[in-house]
Design a protein around this motif. Sequence first.
Motif, PDB file in Angstrom:
ATOM      1  N   CYS A   6      37.970  44.006  40.534  1.00 42.15           N
ATOM      2  CA  CYS A   6      37.184  43.068  39.717  1.00 42.15           C
ATOM      3  C   CYS A   6      37.350  41.672  40.297  1.00 42.15           C
ATOM      4  CB  CYS A   6      37.681  43.123  38.273  1.00 42.15           C
ATOM      5  SG  CYS A   6      36.992  41.805  37.256  1.00 42.15           S
ATOM      6  N   CYS A   9      39.192  38.978  37.448  1.00 44.73           N
ATOM      7  CA  CYS A   9      40.640  39.029  37.173  1.00 44.73           C
ATOM      8  C   CYS A   9      41.434  39.494  38.389  1.00 44.73           C
ATOM      9  CB  CYS A   9      40.931  39.922  35.970  1.00 44.73           C
ATOM     10  SG  CYS A   9      40.674  41.685  36.263  1.00 44.73           S
ATOM     11  N   CYS A  23      35.347  46.296  33.282  1.00 47.05           N
ATOM     12  CA  CYS A  23      36.736  45.909  33.524  1.00 47.05           C
ATOM     13  C   CYS A  23      37.346  45.652  32.150  1.00 47.05           C
ATOM     14  CB  CYS A  23      36.829  44.657  34.392  1.00 47.05           C
ATOM     15  SG  CYS A  23      38.552  44.110  34.541  1.00 47.05           S
ATOM     16  N   CYS A  26      38.888  42.142  31.671  1.00 44.47           N
ATOM     17  CA  CYS A  26      37.981  41.005  31.477  1.00 44.47           C
ATOM     18  C   CYS A  26      37.187  41.099  30.177  1.00 44.47           C
ATOM     19  CB  CYS A  26      37.034  40.875  32.665  1.00 44.47           C
ATOM     20  SG  CYS A  26      37.877  40.230  34.126  1.00 44.47           S
TER      21      CYS A  26
HETATM   22 ZN   LIG Z   1      38.500  42.011  35.457  1.00 45.01          ZN
END
Ligand SMILES: [Zn+2]
Length: 269
Positions: A6, A9, A23, A26
Amino acid sequence: MPFFICRTCGAQHAESDSPPQHCVICEDERQYIGRYGQQWTTLEELRAGEYQNKVMETDPGVVSIFTVPQFAIGQRAILVRTGSGNFLWDSTTFIDEATIAAVREMGGIQGISVSHPHFYSSVVEWSHAFGGAPVYMPVADREQFVRPDPVVVWYEGNVDLWPGLTLIQTGGHFEGSSVLHWADGAEGRGALFTGDSISVAQDRRWVTFMRSYPNFIPLPAPVIRQIVAAVEPYEFDRIYGCWLGADVRSDAREAVRRSAERYIKWIGG
Ligand SMILES: [Zn+2]
Ligand SMILES: [Zn+2]
């Protein structure tokens, strides 16, 4: 199959032939989806680009490792060089041959832990690069650990890792949030490595405690007191925070106590 990362993050996810739909780190209220939507990359793609890691001694036995230019959240990893071996505290998404060679020259890595899910990054890659060093992870945040692997050692409560090296589960920012205590740190006065569990403020005589830093969600008074109580039994004079230079250099135990008091006063607790 690739292990997608991702871009917001920096967490590397379990292998999949196409990018994951979500994700979970997130999508949680403590993080956020980047302004251009959910985006993915891979370690291979990052290695083909301009990224490199800086490996710098911050203090004797404390080596900061961080990526330039900054990727995702941009936290540093810290290699803690104890008398019983090297312990990696927190982790970076980017890891390459040059980083591995530099750390190998310092004796490699014999154990790893990460303060909380925002810094999970490529922690499994770090372990695999160093002979499958055990990665200590709290059961409490298991659902956020998006790249399961046999190197993970699940724990509950505090963990006495090595002589003078302890994982302290403070909770707060995440249920499983932890800090690392090193009794021999700060020239024997004790050091705490805190990630986001206890965050060093811009005024580095102070620390703070938040449910979410990017979204400005505070924590309630009883949880602040729980965090302070968790570290209270340990001697420490210094705190190493998430970023290079974000350290409380001295009197850190008192800084935690007085910062908690100020915080609780301002939230009306
Ligand atoms: Zn993430
Ligand atoms: Zn965080």
